[in-house]
Design a protein around this motif. Structure first.
Motif, PDB file in Angstrom:
ATOM      1  N   LEU A   1      78.131   9.694  62.405  1.00 57.45           N
ATOM      2  CA  LEU A   1      78.569  10.184  63.707  1.00 57.45           C
ATOM      3  C   LEU A   1      77.405  10.862  64.437  1.00 57.45           C
ATOM      4  O   LEU A   1      77.189  10.646  65.631  1.00 57.45           O
ATOM      5  N   VAL A   2      76.635  11.665  63.714  1.00 50.16           N
ATOM      6  CA  VAL A   2      75.521  12.377  64.335  1.00 50.16           C
ATOM      7  C   VAL A   2      74.488  11.393  64.872  1.00 50.16           C
ATOM      8  O   VAL A   2      74.005  11.534  66.003  1.00 50.16           O
ATOM      9  N   THR A   3      74.157  10.377  64.087  1.00 52.88           N
ATOM     10  CA  THR A   3      73.188   9.374  64.538  1.00 52.88           C
ATOM     11  C   THR A   3      73.719   8.633  65.761  1.00 52.88           C
ATOM     12  O   THR A   3      72.980   8.396  66.719  1.00 52.88           O
ATOM     13  N   ALA A   4      74.986   8.283  65.736  1.00 57.52           N
ATOM     14  CA  ALA A   4      75.591   7.602  66.887  1.00 57.52           C
ATOM     15  C   ALA A   4      75.507   8.481  68.136  1.00 57.52           C
ATOM     16  O   ALA A   4      75.209   7.993  69.233  1.00 57.52           O
ATOM     17  N   LEU A   5      75.733   9.777  67.981  1.00 59.58           N
ATOM     18  CA  LEU A   5      75.632  10.697  69.117  1.00 59.58           C
ATOM     19  C   LEU A   5      74.198  10.767  69.643  1.00 59.58           C
ATOM     20  O   LEU A   5      73.972  10.787  70.859  1.00 59.58           O
ATOM     21  N   ILE A   6      73.231  10.802  68.733  1.00 59.00           N
ATOM     22  CA  ILE A   6      71.830  10.865  69.151  1.00 59.00           C
ATOM     23  C   ILE A   6      71.484   9.663  70.018  1.00 59.00           C
ATOM     24  O   ILE A   6      70.829   9.793  71.053  1.00 59.00           O
ATOM     25  N   TYR A   7      71.935   8.480  69.613  1.00 60.69           N
ATOM     26  CA  TYR A   7      71.626   7.278  70.388  1.00 60.69           C
ATOM     27  C   TYR A   7      72.370   7.246  71.726  1.00 60.69           C
ATOM     28  O   TYR A   7      71.949   6.554  72.641  1.00 60.69           O
ATOM     29  N   ARG A   8      73.439   8.010  71.867  1.00 59.24           N
ATOM     30  CA  ARG A   8      74.212   7.993  73.109  1.00 59.24           C
ATOM     31  C   ARG A   8      73.924   9.192  74.017  1.00 59.24           C
ATOM     32  O   ARG A   8      74.545   9.344  75.052  1.00 59.24           O
ATOM     33  N   ARG A   9      72.962  10.029  73.654  1.00 60.58           N
ATOM     34  CA  ARG A   9      72.707  11.249  74.417  1.00 60.58           C
ATOM     35  C   ARG A   9      72.150  10.980  75.805  1.00 60.58           C
ATOM     36  O   ARG A   9      72.179  11.839  76.659  1.00 60.58           O
ATOM     37  N   ARG A  10      71.647   9.785  76.063  1.00 59.91           N
ATOM     38  CA  ARG A  10      71.118   9.439  77.391  1.00 59.91           C
ATOM     39  C   ARG A  10      72.145   8.719  78.261  1.00 59.91           C
ATOM     40  O   ARG A  10      71.819   8.294  79.360  1.00 59.91           O
ATOM     41  N   HIS A  11      73.357   8.577  77.776  1.00 60.91           N
ATOM     42  CA  HIS A  11      74.402   7.872  78.531  1.00 60.91           C
ATOM     43  C   HIS A  11      74.588   8.553  79.881  1.00 60.91           C
ATOM     44  O   HIS A  11      74.655   9.777  79.977  1.00 60.91           O
ATOM     45  N   ARG A  12      74.666   7.744  80.931  1.00 55.63           N
ATOM     46  CA  ARG A  12      74.755   8.285  82.298  1.00 55.63           C
ATOM     47  C   ARG A  12      75.924   9.228  82.491  1.00 55.63           C
ATOM     48  O   ARG A  12      75.784  10.285  83.094  1.00 55.63           O
ATOM     49  N   LEU A  13      77.092   8.855  81.997  1.00 50.86           N
ATOM     50  CA  LEU A  13      78.284   9.664  82.256  1.00 50.86           C
ATOM     51  C   LEU A  13      78.612  10.635  81.129  1.00 50.86           C
ATOM     52  O   LEU A  13      79.094  11.730  81.375  1.00 50.86           O
ATOM     53  N   LEU A  14      78.360  10.239  79.898  1.00 50.87           N
ATOM     54  CA  LEU A  14      78.759  11.063  78.758  1.00 50.87           C
ATOM     55  C   LEU A  14      77.629  11.899  78.168  1.00 50.87           C
ATOM     56  O   LEU A  14      77.846  12.641  77.216  1.00 50.87           O
ATOM     57  N   GLY A  15      76.423  11.779  78.721  1.00 52.25           N
ATOM     58  CA  GLY A  15      75.249  12.440  78.160  1.00 52.25           C
ATOM     59  C   GLY A  15      75.435  13.923  77.898  1.00 52.25           C
ATOM     60  O   GLY A  15      75.109  14.423  76.826  1.00 52.25           O
ATOM     61  N   ARG A  16      75.957  14.641  78.866  1.00 48.92           N
ATOM     62  CA  ARG A  16      76.134  16.093  78.706  1.00 48.92           C
ATOM     63  C   ARG A  16      77.150  16.412  77.612  1.00 48.92           C
ATOM     64  O   ARG A  16      76.948  17.308  76.801  1.00 48.92           O
ATOM     65  N   LEU A  17      78.227  15.662  77.563  1.00 49.83           N
ATOM     66  CA  LEU A  17      79.244  15.853  76.525  1.00 49.83           C
ATOM     67  C   LEU A  17      78.666  15.569  75.143  1.00 49.83           C
ATOM     68  O   LEU A  17      78.918  16.304  74.178  1.00 49.83           O
ATOM     69  N   VAL A  18      77.857  14.533  75.038  1.00 51.82           N
ATOM     70  CA  VAL A  18      77.221  14.188  73.770  1.00 51.82           C
ATOM     71  C   VAL A  18      76.262  15.302  73.346  1.00 51.82           C
ATOM     72  O   VAL A  18      76.237  15.689  72.172  1.00 51.82           O
ATOM     73  N   GLN A  19      75.498  15.857  74.285  1.00 49.70           N
ATOM     74  CA  GLN A  19      74.591  16.962  73.958  1.00 49.70           C
ATOM     75  C   GLN A  19      75.370  18.162  73.411  1.00 49.70           C
ATOM     76  O   GLN A  19      74.934  18.814  72.466  1.00 49.70           O
TER      77      GLN A  19
END
Length: 162
Positions: free
Chosen positions: A3-21
């Motif tokens: 899960l943590v690795t998946a979040l790291i790869y999605r941290r630049r997502h345009r809409l969800l980036g802040r939530l992922v951070q």
């Protein structure tokens, strides 16, 4: 993929980036969007306490354990005046629990397949397939050839890094 690795790869997502951070922060991880992360990242123990500087590049198949810090050796200097440019962790490197990689000036490179031991404080570049330990870290050995990427086997260390 954890899960943590998946979040790291999605941290630049345009809409969800802040939530992922924020989700990464719940795990005690700070991985800025500016940090470059190659494919195959492995993060053990949910990476609790791991902090990456924005000027960090992780190559392919890098392994991070909990408590790893990659950053500047001069935090008292304003970022724009710091002599540190970037930390590059090449393919297949392993940063063990509590390892600190701090760059004083220019670019610090952790060589392909290099292991930085638990609680080591690495302040200079390494060659490929080396094992570093201690505070300050010093080279204590070499990994077996099978662990070092083929491209790195012909590496000739720069003066002072042998």
């Amino acid at each position: 993929m954890s899960l943590v690795t998946a979040l790291i790869y999605r941290r630049r997502h345009r809409l969800l980036g802040r939530l992922v951070q924020e989700a990464l922060a719940l795990y005690g991880m700070e991985v800025p969007a500016a940090a470059e992360v190659g494919p195959g990242l492995t993060v053990f123990h949910r990476g609790f306490g791991t902090v990456l500087h924005p000027c960090t590049t992780l190559g392919a198949d890098v392994t991070l354990y909990n408590g790893v810090t990659i950053g500047r050796a001069d935090p008292w200097v304003p970022q724009e005046r710091s002599a540190m440019r970037r930390v590059v962790v090449e393919d297949g490197a392993v940063l063990c629990a509590g390892a600190k990689v701090v760059c004083k000036e220019g670019v610090l490179t952790v060589g392909a397949g290099t292991v930085v031991g638990a609680n080591a404080v690495l302040t200079r570049s390494t060659g490929p397939g080396e094992i570093w330990a201690g505070a300050p870290a010093r080279k204590v050995g070499l990994r077996e050839d099978s662990w070092v990427p083929a491209a790195a086997r012909s590496y000739v260390p720069a003066p002072g890094n042998a």
